[in-house]
Design a protein around this motif. Structure first.
Motif, PDB file in Angstrom:
ATOM      1  N   SER A   1      57.130  38.723  39.130  1.00  0.00           N
ATOM      2  CA  SER A   1      55.860  38.320  40.041  1.00  0.00           C
ATOM      3  C   SER A   1      55.842  36.759  40.173  1.00  0.00           C
ATOM      4  O   SER A   1      55.077  36.337  41.062  1.00  0.00           O
ATOM      5  N   GLU A   2      56.429  36.060  39.234  1.00  0.00           N
ATOM      6  CA  GLU A   2      56.368  34.371  39.286  1.00  0.00           C
ATOM      7  C   GLU A   2      57.080  34.019  40.561  1.00  0.00           C
ATOM      8  O   GLU A   2      56.756  33.024  41.192  1.00  0.00           O
ATOM      9  N   ALA A   3      57.920  35.019  41.153  1.00  0.00           N
ATOM     10  CA  ALA A   3      58.821  34.541  42.507  1.00  0.00           C
ATOM     11  C   ALA A   3      57.761  34.369  43.562  1.00  0.00           C
ATOM     12  O   ALA A   3      58.309  34.113  44.571  1.00  0.00           O
ATOM     13  N   TYR A   4      56.738  35.096  43.483  1.00  0.00           N
ATOM     14  CA  TYR A   4      55.701  34.876  44.826  1.00  0.00           C
ATOM     15  C   TYR A   4      55.335  33.750  44.895  1.00  0.00           C
ATOM     16  O   TYR A   4      54.924  33.256  46.184  1.00  0.00           O
TER      17      TYR A   4
ATOM     18  N   ASP B   1      53.317  34.036  61.696  1.00  0.00           N
ATOM     19  CA  ASP B   1      51.937  34.745  60.741  1.00  0.00           C
ATOM     20  C   ASP B   1      52.114  33.922  59.389  1.00  0.00           C
ATOM     21  O   ASP B   1      52.711  34.740  58.371  1.00  0.00           O
ATOM     22  N   GLU B   2      51.463  33.061  59.342  1.00  0.00           N
ATOM     23  CA  GLU B   2      51.423  32.161  57.925  1.00  0.00           C
ATOM     24  C   GLU B   2      50.593  33.077  56.825  1.00  0.00           C
ATOM     25  O   GLU B   2      49.542  33.633  57.077  1.00  0.00           O
ATOM     26  N   ARG B   3      51.344  33.195  55.627  1.00  0.00           N
ATOM     27  CA  ARG B   3      50.475  33.789  54.845  1.00  0.00           C
ATOM     28  C   ARG B   3      50.380  33.017  53.451  1.00  0.00           C
ATOM     29  O   ARG B   3      51.407  32.184  53.241  1.00  0.00           O
ATOM     30  N   TRP B   4      49.569  33.531  52.677  1.00  0.00           N
ATOM     31  CA  TRP B   4      49.367  32.827  51.218  1.00  0.00           C
ATOM     32  C   TRP B   4      49.202  33.974  50.381  1.00  0.00           C
ATOM     33  O   TRP B   4      48.963  35.112  50.528  1.00  0.00           O
ATOM     34  N   VAL B   5      49.471  33.563  49.095  1.00  0.00           N
ATOM     35  CA  VAL B   5      49.373  34.520  47.833  1.00  0.00           C
ATOM     36  C   VAL B   5      48.313  34.092  46.971  1.00  0.00           C
ATOM     37  O   VAL B   5      48.220  33.074  46.661  1.00  0.00           O
ATOM     38  N   LEU B   6      47.134  35.057  46.859  1.00  0.00           N
ATOM     39  CA  LEU B   6      46.360  34.706  45.716  1.00  0.00           C
ATOM     40  C   LEU B   6      46.666  35.409  44.521  1.00  0.00           C
ATOM     41  O   LEU B   6      46.636  36.611  44.502  1.00  0.00           O
ATOM     42  N   ARG B   7      46.513  34.775  43.258  1.00  0.00           N
ATOM     43  CA  ARG B   7      46.809  35.185  41.916  1.00  0.00           C
ATOM     44  C   ARG B   7      45.734  35.206  41.171  1.00  0.00           C
ATOM     45  O   ARG B   7      45.144  34.238  40.797  1.00  0.00           O
ATOM     46  N   ASP B   8      45.502  36.547  40.710  1.00  0.00           N
ATOM     47  CA  ASP B   8      44.137  36.683  39.460  1.00  0.00           C
ATOM     48  C   ASP B   8      44.963  36.332  38.286  1.00  0.00           C
ATOM     49  O   ASP B   8      45.884  37.159  37.639  1.00  0.00           O
ATOM     50  N   LEU B   9      44.715  35.143  37.580  1.00  0.00           N
ATOM     51  CA  LEU B   9      45.472  34.884  36.186  1.00  0.00           C
ATOM     52  C   LEU B   9      44.899  35.742  35.225  1.00  0.00           C
ATOM     53  O   LEU B   9      45.669  35.811  34.092  1.00  0.00           O
ATOM     54  N   ARG B  10      43.740  36.286  35.374  1.00  0.00           N
ATOM     55  CA  ARG B  10      43.311  37.143  34.210  1.00  0.00           C
ATOM     56  C   ARG B  10      43.953  38.405  34.033  1.00  0.00           C
ATOM     57  O   ARG B  10      44.203  38.771  32.757  1.00  0.00           O
ATOM     58  N   ASN B  11      44.431  38.999  34.970  1.00  0.00           N
ATOM     59  CA  ASN B  11      44.980  40.613  34.979  1.00  0.00           C
ATOM     60  C   ASN B  11      46.363  40.296  35.506  1.00  0.00           C
ATOM     61  O   ASN B  11      47.133  41.368  35.818  1.00  0.00           O
ATOM     62  N   ASP B  12      46.630  39.296  36.152  1.00  0.00           N
ATOM     63  CA  ASP B  12      48.094  38.752  36.735  1.00  0.00           C
ATOM     64  C   ASP B  12      48.521  39.845  37.702  1.00  0.00           C
ATOM     65  O   ASP B  12      49.597  40.437  37.952  1.00  0.00           O
TER      66      ASP B  12
ATOM     67  N   ARG C   1      35.201  32.713  40.366  1.00  0.00           N
ATOM     68  CA  ARG C   1      35.247  32.479  38.924  1.00  0.00           C
ATOM     69  C   ARG C   1      36.594  31.853  38.810  1.00  0.00           C
ATOM     70  O   ARG C   1      37.697  31.742  39.529  1.00  0.00           O
ATOM     71  N   SER C   2      36.666  31.038  37.621  1.00  0.00           N
ATOM     72  CA  SER C   2      37.730  30.495  37.038  1.00  0.00           C
ATOM     73  C   SER C   2      38.782  31.571  37.030  1.00  0.00           C
ATOM     74  O   SER C   2      38.612  32.767  36.960  1.00  0.00           O
ATOM     75  N   GLY C   3      40.311  31.161  36.789  1.00  0.00           N
ATOM     76  CA  GLY C   3      41.264  31.821  36.674  1.00  0.00           C
ATOM     77  C   GLY C   3      42.129  32.488  37.993  1.00  0.00           C
ATOM     78  O   GLY C   3      42.259  33.553  37.968  1.00  0.00           O
ATOM     79  N   TRP C   4      42.662  31.635  38.741  1.00  0.00           N
ATOM     80  CA  TRP C   4      43.002  31.947  40.079  1.00  0.00           C
ATOM     81  C   TRP C   4      44.192  31.129  40.490  1.00  0.00           C
ATOM     82  O   TRP C   4      44.010  29.763  39.884  1.00  0.00           O
ATOM     83  N   ALA C   5      45.242  31.341  41.198  1.00  0.00           N
ATOM     84  CA  ALA C   5      45.974  30.457  41.774  1.00  0.00           C
ATOM     85  C   ALA C   5      46.392  30.798  43.243  1.00  0.00           C
ATOM     86  O   ALA C   5      46.317  32.089  43.337  1.00  0.00           O
ATOM     87  N   LEU C   6      46.887  29.708  44.041  1.00  0.00           N
ATOM     88  CA  LEU C   6      46.453  30.095  45.537  1.00  0.00           C
ATOM     89  C   LEU C   6      48.056  29.270  45.922  1.00  0.00           C
ATOM     90  O   LEU C   6      47.956  27.986  45.680  1.00  0.00           O
ATOM     91  N   LYS C   7      48.736  29.960  46.688  1.00  0.00           N
ATOM     92  CA  LYS C   7      49.763  29.101  47.448  1.00  0.00           C
ATOM     93  C   LYS C   7      50.212  29.834  48.555  1.00  0.00           C
ATOM     94  O   LYS C   7      50.178  30.827  48.867  1.00  0.00           O
ATOM     95  N   ARG C   8      50.723  28.779  49.437  1.00  0.00           N
ATOM     96  CA  ARG C   8      50.999  29.215  50.915  1.00  0.00           C
ATOM     97  C   ARG C   8      52.654  29.667  50.900  1.00  0.00           C
ATOM     98  O   ARG C   8      53.450  29.020  50.184  1.00  0.00           O
ATOM     99  N   LEU C   9      52.972  30.873  51.340  1.00  0.00           N
ATOM    100  CA  LEU C   9      54.313  31.238  51.125  1.00  0.00           C
ATOM    101  C   LEU C   9      54.881  30.685  52.485  1.00  0.00           C
ATOM    102  O   LEU C   9      54.700  31.049  53.678  1.00  0.00           O
ATOM    103  N   ASP C  10      55.867  29.353  52.360  1.00  0.00           N
ATOM    104  CA  ASP C  10      56.331  28.576  53.296  1.00  0.00           C
ATOM    105  C   ASP C  10      57.566  29.612  53.889  1.00  0.00           C
ATOM    106  O   ASP C  10      57.963  30.771  53.627  1.00  0.00           O
ATOM    107  N   ASP C  11      57.937  28.891  55.019  1.00  0.00           N
ATOM    108  CA  ASP C  11      58.947  29.545  55.894  1.00  0.00           C
ATOM    109  C   ASP C  11      58.719  31.043  56.278  1.00  0.00           C
ATOM    110  O   ASP C  11      59.569  32.012  56.246  1.00  0.00           O
ATOM    111  N   SER C  12      57.357  31.329  56.396  1.00  0.00           N
ATOM    112  CA  SER C  12      57.109  32.843  56.640  1.00  0.00           C
ATOM    113  C   SER C  12      56.814  32.988  58.161  1.00  0.00           C
ATOM    114  O   SER C  12      56.013  34.036  58.599  1.00  0.00           O
ATOM    115  N   GLY C  13      57.299  32.176  58.978  1.00  0.00           N
ATOM    116  CA  GLY C  13      57.220  32.636  60.536  1.00  0.00           C
ATOM    117  C   GLY C  13      55.690  31.975  61.078  1.00  0.00           C
ATOM    118  O   GLY C  13      55.107  31.256  60.154  1.00  0.00           O
TER     119      GLY C  13
END
Length: 537
Positions: free
Chosen positions: A355-358, A155-166, A141-153
């Motif tokens: 949390s925006e720092a994620y 073990d590459e990780r991404w953060v998925l944010r639900d914009l509806r409930n933050d 569904r709409s209302g999300w954001a996705l970004k790769r957490l860079d320089d994380s070694g």
């Protein structure tokens, strides 16, 4: 307003402006309510001026007629610079993306993929019902954001944010690739095939877990979130339930404060000076305690007056602590969504949602978390030095209480056993998510005899040992205070009260050690290895 690095797919048409009806809102006074318009044509996306006051600049040239946009093109609307990027990494079907930024437009593979809550208005997601053949086509569904957490070694990780409930969810790179396949166009069978091609034999299993998890969170179209039964809170839980009061003006104040005076604290020379001040302050405060320049909670030989000064100092330092977090967010082009006061039992605290720092690089996240404790140490050092150079009297005792309040807060926030700034910094530095839970589980398993020396992570073991060492240092700090000031405090209050206060301090500091060390050993002695193993697992 789009934060720095946010990307929006260009579909059909979209408007840019400061007004509420604009699809892309930029809250800058130099941006008109309806500033520019982007339309998708057969030739590609075209931008035109929508009657703005200050005009639109494309690739350094003032826009006088519609112009085609290509990847790499810079758009300037007022004082805000936007960049057009390729659709690499966007959900299927995207053609191009526009990213909003101030100084850092977010170009490159680490830019944030955003699908706003009202994405259907932008043409990002037309309703796709279940196919006529009855096959299920999962779609985010709409209302999300996705970004790769860079320089994380590795073990590459991404953060998925639900914009509806933050809320935030950290996922691995393979899951991020599978997530972007959930566009409502492919059936489950087709998705399983694609998952195998993209991830390998583990792809179908990963996809099933991902879809199930997203469904439970309510992030799939047509699927309500799974309700979680909450037990009826007891009297103690209700008493300690945090109560918040959010003030909407605080984020705007952070922006103004950073522009007018806050940015100076992020200059390398000032940062170095504050670090040296903090180091000198620790030495000075140790001397103050050794020479008994002041007594905790005592001013003018009155406990109540000293207690009031200590509490007032804590309120002041906490407010500046949270202000530092807010300024650090603005320094990296982010802003907090929520800030205000929190009441826990009868104790008020200031808070800033960071949390925006994620969505920032790892070192930026560390700086945002470290800004608060750095402020605690700097203020405590300043008050300690003022105490040392002040003549004996009430003023000197007031400065001692303020320095003491600063170091109490600094020690509390830097404790790796608590979910505070120090713990967050350590997680980022070691690149270990959920460090506390995993380290405690490993320590319990070893103490209970269910884990051999060869098993487990050395990083987690070092963290558990560091937490225990920190607790021992805290106990030593309270022990020194009790030896130095027990006689003075006993003259101002009954012995039972003074003794009870020091015992309470010891209990609070030793609780993490009790739960981390004593409880697993008691379980091992009482139930044996097999039962403890069952509990730990």
């Amino acid at each position: 307003m789009l934060p720095t690095g946010v990307r929006l797919p260009i579909r059909d048409s979209m408007t840019i402006g400061r007004g509420d009806t604009a699809d892309v809102r930029l809250e800058d006074r130099t941006v008109s309510r309806m500033h520019a318009r982007i339309d998708s044509t057969a030739q590609g996306p075209m931008i035109s001026d929508a009657g703005s006051r200050f005009g639109v600049t494309v690739a350094g040239q003032k826009l006088s007629e519609p112009r085609r946009l290509t990847a790499g093109t810079e758009i300037r609307v007022g004082n805000v610079t936007l960049r057009v990027e390729s659709a690499l990494g966007l959900p299927a079907g995207g053609g191009a993306a526009v990213g909003a930024g101030l100084g850092d437009p977010g170009a490159g593979p680490n830019a944030t993929i955003v699908v706003p809550v009202n994405a259907t208005q932008l043409g990002l997601r037309a309703p796709v019902p279940m196919a006529g053949d009855g096959a299920l086509r999962p779609r985010l569904r709409s209302g999300w954001a996705l970004k790769r957490l860079d320089d994380s070694g590795d073990d590459e990780r991404w953060v998925l944010r639900d914009l509806r409930n933050d809320t935030f969810l950290t996922i691995e790179a393979a899951d991020a690739a599978l997530l972007q396949m959930l566009d409502g166009q492919a059936t489950v069978a087709e998705l399983l095939t694609r998952a195998t091609e993209a991830v390998g034999p583990a792809g179908p299993g990963r996809l099933a877990r991902l879809v199930a998890g997203l469904g439970e969170r309510g992030m799939l179209d047509g699927i309500a979130p799974t309700p979680v039964a909450q037990p009826e809170p007891g009297l103690l839980a209700r008493a300690f339930k945090p109560r918040e009061k959010v003030f909407g003006w605080i984020p705007h104040y952070f922006d103004r404060a950073y522009r007018h005076w806050g940015r100076i604290f992020f200059q390398p020379l000032i940062v170095t000076a504050l670090a040296l001040l903090s180091l000198a302050g620790v030495i000075v405060f140790a001397y103050l305690v050794g020479a008994r320049y002041g007594t905790p909670f005592v001013v003018a030989k009155k406990l109540w007056l000293g207690g009031l000064v200590f509490i007032a100092g804590r309120f002041l330092i906490v407010a500046l602590h949270e202000l530092a977090h807010g300024l650090a967010l603005v320094h990296y082009g982010r802003t907090t969504k929520r800030a205000g006061l929190k009441l826990v039992f009868i104790f008020p605290y200031a808070f800033v949602d960071t949390s925006e720092a994620y969505f920032e690089p790892r070192m930026h996240r560390i700086v945002v978390s470290a800004a608060g404790p750095a402020t605690d140490f700097s203020l405590a050092a300043l008050f300690g030095i003022l105490c040392a150079i002040s003549p004996k009297g009430n003023v000197q005792e007031v400065f001692f209480q303020l320095a003491f309040a600063g170091y109490v807060g600094a020690f509390f926030n830097a404790n790796p056993f608590l979910d505070r700034d120090g713990y967050q910094i350590l997680c980022e530095w070691l690149r270990e998510p959920k460090l506390k839970e995993r380290a405690r589980a490993q320590l319990r398993a070893r103490l209970s005899g269910t884990m051999s020396e060869e098993e487990g992570s050395p990083v987690l073991a070092r963290y558990a040992i560091a937490g225990l060492v920190w607790s021992v240092i805290g106990v030593g700090f309270v022990l020194v205070l009790s030896l130095r000031y027990y006689d003075r405090l006993s003259k101002l209050a009954p012995h039972v009260v003074v003794l009870g206060a020091f015992i309470l301090f010891f209990i609070v500091l030793l609780l993490p050690v009790v739960f981390a060390l004593v409880m697993p050993m008691i379980s091992r002695a009482r139930y044996g290895t097999r039962e403890v193993n069952r509990v730990v697992r």
